[in-house]
Design a protein around this motif. Structure first.
Motif, PDB file in Angstrom:
ATOM      1  N   SER A 268      42.211  39.553  51.097  1.00  0.00           N
ATOM      2  CA  SER A 268      43.433  38.818  51.414  1.00  0.00           C
ATOM      3  C   SER A 268      44.531  39.023  50.386  1.00  0.00           C
ATOM      4  O   SER A 268      45.691  38.661  50.617  1.00  0.00           O
ATOM      5  CB  SER A 268      43.123  37.325  51.519  1.00  0.00           C
ATOM      6  N   GLY A 269      44.174  39.604  49.245  1.00  0.00           N
ATOM      7  CA  GLY A 269      45.147  39.807  48.180  1.00  0.00           C
ATOM      8  C   GLY A 269      45.567  38.520  47.506  1.00  0.00           C
ATOM      9  O   GLY A 269      46.639  38.440  46.894  1.00  0.00           O
ATOM     10  N   SER A 270      44.701  37.493  47.583  1.00  0.00           N
ATOM     11  CA  SER A 270      45.049  36.174  47.052  1.00  0.00           C
ATOM     12  C   SER A 270      44.632  35.977  45.600  1.00  0.00           C
ATOM     13  O   SER A 270      44.913  34.940  45.018  1.00  0.00           O
ATOM     14  CB  SER A 270      44.407  35.082  47.911  1.00  0.00           C
ATOM     15  N   ARG A 271      43.965  36.961  45.028  1.00  0.00           N
ATOM     16  CA  ARG A 271      43.529  36.789  43.645  1.00  0.00           C
ATOM     17  C   ARG A 271      44.713  36.853  42.698  1.00  0.00           C
ATOM     18  O   ARG A 271      45.545  37.761  42.762  1.00  0.00           O
ATOM     19  CB  ARG A 271      42.511  37.857  43.249  1.00  0.00           C
ATOM     20  N   LYS A 272      44.785  35.861  41.798  1.00  0.00           N
ATOM     21  CA  LYS A 272      45.852  35.829  40.807  1.00  0.00           C
ATOM     22  C   LYS A 272      45.493  36.740  39.636  1.00  0.00           C
ATOM     23  O   LYS A 272      44.339  37.094  39.441  1.00  0.00           O
ATOM     24  CB  LYS A 272      46.064  34.391  40.324  1.00  0.00           C
TER      25      LYS A 272
ATOM     26  N   ALA B 153      38.551  33.882  35.422  1.00  0.00           N
ATOM     27  CA  ALA B 153      39.694  32.996  35.599  1.00  0.00           C
ATOM     28  C   ALA B 153      41.017  33.757  35.546  1.00  0.00           C
ATOM     29  O   ALA B 153      41.129  34.806  34.907  1.00  0.00           O
ATOM     30  CB  ALA B 153      39.684  31.913  34.531  1.00  0.00           C
ATOM     31  N   SER B 154      42.024  33.214  36.216  1.00  0.00           N
ATOM     32  CA  SER B 154      43.359  33.803  36.126  1.00  0.00           C
ATOM     33  C   SER B 154      43.938  33.471  34.763  1.00  0.00           C
ATOM     34  O   SER B 154      43.602  32.450  34.147  1.00  0.00           O
ATOM     35  CB  SER B 154      44.266  33.260  37.238  1.00  0.00           C
TER      36      SER B 154
ATOM     37  N   GLY C  13      35.398  18.679  34.912  1.00  0.00           N
ATOM     38  CA  GLY C  13      35.100  17.915  36.118  1.00  0.00           C
ATOM     39  C   GLY C  13      35.881  18.360  37.330  1.00  0.00           C
ATOM     40  O   GLY C  13      35.437  18.189  38.472  1.00  0.00           O
ATOM     41  N   ASN C  14      37.064  18.930  37.098  1.00  0.00           N
ATOM     42  CA  ASN C  14      37.922  19.351  38.215  1.00  0.00           C
ATOM     43  C   ASN C  14      37.828  20.839  38.523  1.00  0.00           C
ATOM     44  O   ASN C  14      38.570  21.350  39.363  1.00  0.00           O
ATOM     45  CB  ASN C  14      39.382  19.008  37.904  1.00  0.00           C
ATOM     46  N   ARG C  15      36.910  21.534  37.851  1.00  0.00           N
ATOM     47  CA  ARG C  15      36.854  22.982  38.044  1.00  0.00           C
ATOM     48  C   ARG C  15      36.396  23.321  39.467  1.00  0.00           C
ATOM     49  O   ARG C  15      35.602  22.607  40.079  1.00  0.00           O
ATOM     50  CB  ARG C  15      35.934  23.628  37.017  1.00  0.00           C
ATOM     51  N   SER C  16      36.911  24.441  39.954  1.00  0.00           N
ATOM     52  CA  SER C  16      36.537  24.891  41.298  1.00  0.00           C
ATOM     53  C   SER C  16      36.296  26.397  41.308  1.00  0.00           C
ATOM     54  O   SER C  16      36.421  27.051  42.339  1.00  0.00           O
ATOM     55  CB  SER C  16      37.643  24.539  42.303  1.00  0.00           C
ATOM     56  N   ASP C  17      35.963  26.954  40.131  1.00  0.00           N
ATOM     57  CA  ASP C  17      35.793  28.396  40.002  1.00  0.00           C
ATOM     58  C   ASP C  17      34.575  28.874  40.785  1.00  0.00           C
ATOM     59  O   ASP C  17      33.455  28.469  40.514  1.00  0.00           O
ATOM     60  CB  ASP C  17      35.604  28.777  38.521  1.00  0.00           C
ATOM     61  N   ARG C  18      34.823  29.767  41.737  1.00  0.00           N
ATOM     62  CA  ARG C  18      33.730  30.378  42.492  1.00  0.00           C
ATOM     63  C   ARG C  18      34.105  31.815  42.828  1.00  0.00           C
ATOM     64  O   ARG C  18      33.777  32.319  43.898  1.00  0.00           O
ATOM     65  CB  ARG C  18      33.458  29.589  43.778  1.00  0.00           C
ATOM     66  N   TYR C  19      34.814  32.461  41.901  1.00  0.00           N
ATOM     67  CA  TYR C  19      35.331  33.777  42.231  1.00  0.00           C
ATOM     68  C   TYR C  19      34.249  34.770  42.618  1.00  0.00           C
ATOM     69  O   TYR C  19      34.410  35.553  43.552  1.00  0.00           O
ATOM     70  CB  TYR C  19      36.159  34.345  41.071  1.00  0.00           C
ATOM     71  N   SER C  20      33.126  34.757  41.902  1.00  0.00           N
ATOM     72  CA  SER C  20      32.076  35.724  42.229  1.00  0.00           C
ATOM     73  C   SER C  20      31.557  35.539  43.647  1.00  0.00           C
ATOM     74  O   SER C  20      31.112  36.492  44.283  1.00  0.00           O
ATOM     75  CB  SER C  20      30.914  35.610  41.227  1.00  0.00           C
ATOM     76  N   GLU C  21      31.597  34.303  44.132  1.00  0.00           N
ATOM     77  CA  GLU C  21      31.173  34.043  45.504  1.00  0.00           C
ATOM     78  C   GLU C  21      32.279  34.356  46.510  1.00  0.00           C
ATOM     79  O   GLU C  21      32.006  34.638  47.675  1.00  0.00           O
ATOM     80  CB  GLU C  21      30.750  32.577  45.660  1.00  0.00           C
ATOM     81  N   GLN C  22      33.524  34.312  46.046  1.00  0.00           N
ATOM     82  CA  GLN C  22      34.672  34.495  46.933  1.00  0.00           C
ATOM     83  C   GLN C  22      35.359  35.845  46.754  1.00  0.00           C
ATOM     84  O   GLN C  22      36.383  36.114  47.369  1.00  0.00           O
ATOM     85  CB  GLN C  22      35.686  33.375  46.684  1.00  0.00           C
TER      86      GLN C  22
ATOM     87  N   MET D  82      31.670  44.872  36.255  1.00  0.00           N
ATOM     88  CA  MET D  82      32.432  43.726  36.754  1.00  0.00           C
ATOM     89  C   MET D  82      33.933  43.961  36.741  1.00  0.00           C
ATOM     90  O   MET D  82      34.451  44.732  35.937  1.00  0.00           O
ATOM     91  CB  MET D  82      32.109  42.488  35.910  1.00  0.00           C
ATOM     92  N   ASP D  83      34.626  43.257  37.612  1.00  0.00           N
ATOM     93  CA  ASP D  83      36.082  43.321  37.675  1.00  0.00           C
ATOM     94  C   ASP D  83      36.702  42.218  36.822  1.00  0.00           C
ATOM     95  O   ASP D  83      37.471  41.383  37.298  1.00  0.00           O
ATOM     96  CB  ASP D  83      36.573  43.229  39.123  1.00  0.00           C
ATOM     97  N   VAL D  84      36.363  42.238  35.544  1.00  0.00           N
ATOM     98  CA  VAL D  84      36.970  41.301  34.608  1.00  0.00           C
ATOM     99  C   VAL D  84      38.271  41.906  34.114  1.00  0.00           C
ATOM    100  O   VAL D  84      38.297  43.040  33.642  1.00  0.00           O
ATOM    101  CB  VAL D  84      36.032  41.024  33.418  1.00  0.00           C
ATOM    102  N   GLY D  85      39.357  41.158  34.217  1.00  0.00           N
ATOM    103  CA  GLY D  85      40.657  41.696  33.827  1.00  0.00           C
ATOM    104  C   GLY D  85      41.179  42.666  34.878  1.00  0.00           C
ATOM    105  O   GLY D  85      40.721  42.711  36.016  1.00  0.00           O
TER     106      GLY D  85
END
Length: 267
Positions: free
Chosen positions: A253-257, A207-208, A237-246, A124-127
Motif C-alpha cells: 500500500s506504500g503506507s510505511r513511514k 519504528a518510523s 502502554g499505547n504502543r501498537s507496533d506490529r510492522y513485522s506482521e504487517q 531485514m528491512d531496517v532503515g
C-alpha cells in the motif's frame, strides 16, 4: 567507562549488561577491561568465513584484515572470561540470499569448532539504506533445512519475549539459533524498548524515525523520576507496533513511514 558507570545499577534491578560488536577493535586488553567493568555477555558479528564473503557483506574492498581481527576477537573474549558454554559469547551472522548464503555451513562449522552458539539472522528491512528486497531473504526454515542435512538438529521451545528460536545439535556439539523477524514475526510478546544515544525511546526496531519519545526533558537535574516512569509507561502502554506482521500489507500500500536507521536503533 559507560559499563563501569551503569554497573552500580545492579543494586536497583539491573541484571544483565550485554554488547554486540563487529569485533574489529576487540583486542585482548579491551576484552579484559570490558569484563572487569561488568560486561556479562558479548555477541560478535561475522557474516562469512572467507575474505571475499566478509568484504562483500561489509561493503569493503578487502576482507582479510577484518576476518582475521574478528577471529582473533573470539579468542580474546574467551580469554577474558566470556564463556561460550554459559552463553557469554555468541556469534551473529546476517544471511542474504545470493550474497553469502553459501557461508551457512562454513559459519556453522566454525561455531561448532569454537563451541559458540551461532545466531543466523534473516536479512531485514531496517532503515532505508540497505536496498532490501524480499527476494533476498533466506528464511529461518530454509537455513535450518540446509544445516540439518549436514548435522541433525533438535528444536528447543522458544521462551516468551525472546527474539531467537534455538536448536541443539544431536551430536552434542552446541547450539544454533535463528532470528526470523521476516518469516516468523514475534511482535505479540516483544518486550524491547530501545533508547538511542541522543535520548530518544523507540518501541520497535522497525519504528518510523519520527515516532520516538524524547526522554531528555525528563532527565534534567530538576526532573522528577516519577515523570520519567510515567512517560515511559504511557509510551509502552499505547504502543501498537506490529510492522513485522504487517510488512507485506504496508509495502504493497506504500503506507510505511520513513524508518529509523539500524545504526541509530541498534539491534
Amino acid at each position: 567507562e559507560l559499563i563501569t558507570a551503569i554497573n552500580p545499577l545492579r543494586n536497583q534491578g539491573l541484571s544483565d549488561i550485554a554488547l554486540t560488536s563487529n569485533g574489529f577493535l576487540l583486542n585482548g586488553e579491551r576484552a579484559h577491561r570490558l569484563r572487569k567493568a561488568g560486561l556479562n555477555r558479548i555477541s560478535l558479528s561475522l557474516d562469512g568465513t572467507t575474505a571475499d564473503s566478509v568484504a562483500r557483506m561489509a561493503g569493503i574492498k578487502h576482507g582479510e584484515l577484518h576476518l582475521a581481527q574478528v577471529l582473533a576477537a573470539i579468542g580474546h573474549a574467551r580469554s577474558a572470561g566470556f564463556d561460550p558454554a554459559k552463553g557469554d559469547l555468541k556469534l551473529n551472522a546476517v544471511i542474504e540470499k545470493g550474497k553469502n548464503d553459501n557461508q551457512l555451513l562454513p559459519l556453522a562449522e566454525l561455531a561448532r569448532n569454537e563451541g559458540i552458539e551461532l545466531r543466523l539472522i534473516e536479512y531485514m528491512d531496517v532503515g532505508n539504506r540497505n536496498g532490501w528486497q524480499p527476494e533476498a531473504v533466506l528464511t529461518s526454515a530454509e537455513m535450518i533445512a540446509v544445516i540439518n542435512k549436514q548435522w541433525t538438529l533438535e528444536p528447543i521451545k522458544r521462551k516468551s519475549a525472546t527474539t531467537a528460536k534455538r536448536w541443539k545439535y544431536t551430536d552434542s556439539k552446541g547450539y544454533l539459533a535463528t532470528i526470523a523477524s521476516i518469516s516468523e514475526p514475534f511482535c505479540g510478546d516483544c518486550n524491547r524498548l530501545r533508547v538511542t544515544a541522543n535520548g530518544i525511546a523507540y518501541t520497535c526496531l522497525f519504528a518510523s524515525q519520527n515516532s520516538g519519545l524524547d526522554l531528555r526533558d525528563y532527565l534534567q537535574a530538576n526532573s522528577c523520576s516519577g515523570d520519567l516512569k510515567e512517560a515511559i509507561g504511557k509510551l509502552w502502554g499505547n504502543r501498537s507496533d506490529r510492522y513485522s506482521e504487517q510488512r507485506e500489507q504496508q509495502l504493497k500500500s506504500g503506507s510505511r513511514k520513513a524508518p529509523a536507521e539500524m545504526a541509530l536503533l541498534g539491534g
